[in-house]
Write a protein that holds these residues in place. Sequence first.
Motif, PDB file in Angstrom:
ATOM      1  N   HIS A  14      30.103  24.637  43.099  1.00 13.24           N
ATOM      2  CA  HIS A  14      31.524  24.918  42.831  1.00 13.24           C
ATOM      3  C   HIS A  14      31.435  23.509  41.927  1.00 13.24           C
ATOM      4  CE1 HIS A  14      33.869  27.919  41.615  1.00 13.24           C
ATOM      5  NE2 HIS A  14      34.750  27.310  41.712  1.00 13.24           N
ATOM      6  N   THR A  15      31.363  22.436  41.627  1.00 10.42           N
ATOM      7  CA  THR A  15      31.814  21.234  41.416  1.00 10.42           C
ATOM      8  C   THR A  15      31.084  20.399  40.356  1.00 10.42           C
ATOM      9  OG1 THR A  15      32.833  19.812  42.751  1.00 10.42           O
ATOM     10  CG2 THR A  15      30.857  20.336  43.750  1.00 10.42           C
ATOM     11  N   SER A 559      25.207  27.038  46.176  1.00  9.85           N
ATOM     12  CA  SER A 559      26.658  27.315  46.429  1.00  9.85           C
ATOM     13  C   SER A 559      26.548  28.359  47.290  1.00  9.85           C
ATOM     14  CB  SER A 559      27.030  27.232  45.016  1.00  9.85           C
ATOM     15  OG  SER A 559      28.765  27.276  45.010  1.00  9.85           O
ATOM     16  N   MET A 561      29.796  29.716  46.703  1.00 13.96           N
ATOM     17  CA  MET A 561      30.266  30.552  45.441  1.00 13.96           C
ATOM     18  C   MET A 561      29.202  31.887  45.786  1.00 13.96           C
ATOM     19  SD  MET A 561      33.170  29.315  46.028  1.00 13.96           S
ATOM     20  CE  MET A 561      33.931  27.737  46.220  1.00 13.96           C
ATOM     21  N   GLU A 565      31.838  35.249  45.779  1.00 15.52           N
ATOM     22  CA  GLU A 565      31.802  35.891  44.706  1.00 15.52           C
ATOM     23  C   GLU A 565      31.131  36.994  45.041  1.00 15.52           C
ATOM     24  OE1 GLU A 565      30.543  36.112  40.578  1.00 15.52           O
ATOM     25  OE2 GLU A 565      30.682  33.962  40.801  1.00 15.52           O
ATOM     26  N   LYS A 570      34.455  37.468  41.418  1.00 19.63           N
ATOM     27  CA  LYS A 570      34.703  36.981  40.525  1.00 19.63           C
ATOM     28  C   LYS A 570      36.093  36.425  40.085  1.00 19.63           C
ATOM     29  CE  LYS A 570      32.280  34.697  36.257  1.00 19.63           C
ATOM     30  NZ  LYS A 570      34.211  33.870  36.086  1.00 19.63           N
ATOM     31  N   GLY A 571      37.164  37.205  40.376  1.00 18.94           N
ATOM     32  CA  GLY A 571      38.285  37.103  39.621  1.00 18.94           C
ATOM     33  C   GLY A 571      39.156  36.124  40.869  1.00 18.94           C
ATOM     34  N   THR A 573      36.892  34.217  43.154  1.00 16.91           N
ATOM     35  CA  THR A 573      36.372  33.099  43.680  1.00 16.91           C
ATOM     36  C   THR A 573      36.704  32.129  42.067  1.00 16.91           C
ATOM     37  OG1 THR A 573      34.295  33.416  42.395  1.00 16.91           O
ATOM     38  CG2 THR A 573      34.546  33.597  44.534  1.00 16.91           C
ATOM     39  N   ASP A 574      36.653  32.624  40.621  1.00 21.22           N
ATOM     40  CA  ASP A 574      36.848  31.013  40.072  1.00 21.22           C
ATOM     41  C   ASP A 574      38.889  30.753  40.142  1.00 21.22           C
ATOM     42  OD1 ASP A 574      34.994  31.966  38.533  1.00 21.22           O
ATOM     43  OD2 ASP A 574      36.600  33.515  37.211  1.00 21.22           O
ATOM     44  N   ARG A 575      39.844  31.177  41.189  1.00 15.54           N
ATOM     45  CA  ARG A 575      40.840  30.616  41.992  1.00 15.54           C
ATOM     46  C   ARG A 575      40.538  29.459  42.853  1.00 15.54           C
ATOM     47  NH1 ARG A 575      43.436  35.582  43.803  1.00 15.54           N
ATOM     48  NH2 ARG A 575      44.899  34.169  44.336  1.00 15.54           N
ATOM     49  N   LYS A 577      39.428  26.366  44.224  1.00 12.26           N
ATOM     50  CA  LYS A 577      39.584  25.192  43.846  1.00 12.26           C
ATOM     51  C   LYS A 577      37.875  24.265  43.993  1.00 12.26           C
ATOM     52  CE  LYS A 577      44.460  23.929  45.757  1.00 12.26           C
ATOM     53  NZ  LYS A 577      44.523  22.477  46.310  1.00 12.26           N
TER      54      LYS A 577
END
Length: 640
Positions: A14-15, A559, A561, A565, A570-571, A573-575, A577
């Motif tokens: 996620h990076t 990941s 993530m 998720e 997803k709402g 995990t999209d936030r 960092k």
Amino acid sequence: MVQARFGKEAPSLHTSPMAAVDTPTVNLPTLDRLGVSAVPKDVDAKKVASLWFDSLVKNIEDKNIDGILSLFHPDAWFRDMLALTWAFRTFQGASKIRKFLEDTRSAYTLSAFKFTDATFESPYPDLAWILGRFTFETEIGACSGIFRLIPTADGHWTGFTFYTNLEELKEFPEKIGSLRNHLPNHGKWLAQREREKEFVDGDPTVLIVGGGQSGLDVAARLKHLDVPTLVVEKNERIGDQWRHRYQALCLHDPVWYDHMPYLPFPPSWPVYTPAQKLAGWLEYYAEALELNVWTKSTVVKAVQDGNNEWDVTVERGDGSTRVLHVKHLVFAIGLGGNNPYFPNIPGKEEYQGQVLHSTQHGSAKDHLGKKVLIVGSATSAHDVAADYVEHGVGMYFILITCVDYSVSADVTMYQRDKTYIMTTKEGMPRMIGQVWWEGKWPVDVADRVDASLPTFVTEEISKRITLDIAEADKQLLEGLKKVGFRTYLGDRGCGFLAMAKRRGGGYYLDVGASQMVADGKIKLKNDSAIKRYTKTGLEFEDGSTVDADVILFATGFDSPMITAEKILGKGVTDRLKPMWSVDAEGEIRTAWRDSGVPNFWFMMGNLMLCRFHSKHLALQIKAIEEGILKGSGPENRYLA
């Protein structure tokens, strides 16, 4: 260099790739750079450090920023972990340190300064400093600190690094030692434990997903801070994530580096811990510390409400479901979220052999007489390949003729990209032997001494250590080069520790498998990228093929993530960092601190990182629960 078609690494966490983080130029305070010809070996470190510290304290009490800065080199470093910023921050240079001091001057009243000890250190002939330790207090916390003084051309000493760390909340100390439970318990303990473990009387304050070392460490910290905590573990038993990995798995970090909070390994514990032994220890640890763990249970959904609290749905092994309302949710699911990464290679449906991930590998005895192709060249790949060489031998007896046949596995390693190699024998004493080793610092002191050196300074010193290790391993590395195995010194020549922090892989700490590669016992393929599966193995871009009955992917993990998720949506995990690697100040991103989503935390890392930073995470949660810290969002952190 030929790179595999499907990419040389598993997807980023996620990076962006680690190279995206610009690393500042760091000048080590060498004697030549400081204009110092030599430092007397008999310097009275305690006297020098004490006098410097007294001057610093006077300027702090007077809130004299100019006076404080006059005691530091212009290129000095200031690192704080929660004590003054409620964050993990590193400031380098007089201008940034000045701004930090100006911004926090009115926010904190510091007191009860106490100098505790100092030692003279000279890690290299041209590097020398005095390392001093101290304690102090803020209005809400008891803190510790470490500084390093370097010599000046005029015969004095000046500050080079300064580190502050929150140790405890003064009104809410850990319930250990003299604060432990002093009351006898006759015949009630077992029933009380069952009731507590099942949360019959109310929901936990914190729910931790994952019962490995990271989850257990932070659960233990929270328990001793009197924060009701539940660990949810999907496996049948605590430790199964180690117990059911390949049988050859053994920790490559030494025992002094790997102790867990409150309950260190016994003094007879082996230097390098077999995975199955660690599994048993984790199970014992949870029982001994009375941690509340639900095994054979899975968190399937977590929904955050308007108060930033969580409704968490847990499916248990007995088929029941319980929805728990908790204030904090901690994911202790590992750097890869337990999501094995398989590269997308065309033609898999055509292949008639067996495809495995290293997480599915049990023993080489499962594939006696088979041809095995291992895709990958880091730790798991070497461990598994060595397992095939050492233990993949069986005896078939034909009763009629009484003739025996020794059949061993035929193993080939496919190297996708260059790999950092160092032997544990030569590498570990040089890397960590001055901090975590027999007869060195107590483990809690060692953790803070290590943290007191900012990441970018540590990496600059690591360049020297990495070269020293490579020289000591020269014969092995030359043997690998002769057979075509591609090695290097790590990103920017910083070796293993920097790769672990920034990338989480790409290295092998050799305990024997590298010599097997050099000797040809483990065959090597790395001259072309993978193109596709064939009926009998893999085809490469140059038209060559490798036949294999078993293709085993030692390609790491995807990941965390992905897991996040599935549970959070997803709402949420999209936030979050970016995860892992380091930020512009050299701090590991997101783990153990503000994640971008209030009251959601990531707890991860090796045994040492989990031991140390589990306390930081627990202190933040406790501070929020007691109203000391308003919340886990960035608006409550020092952001200059």
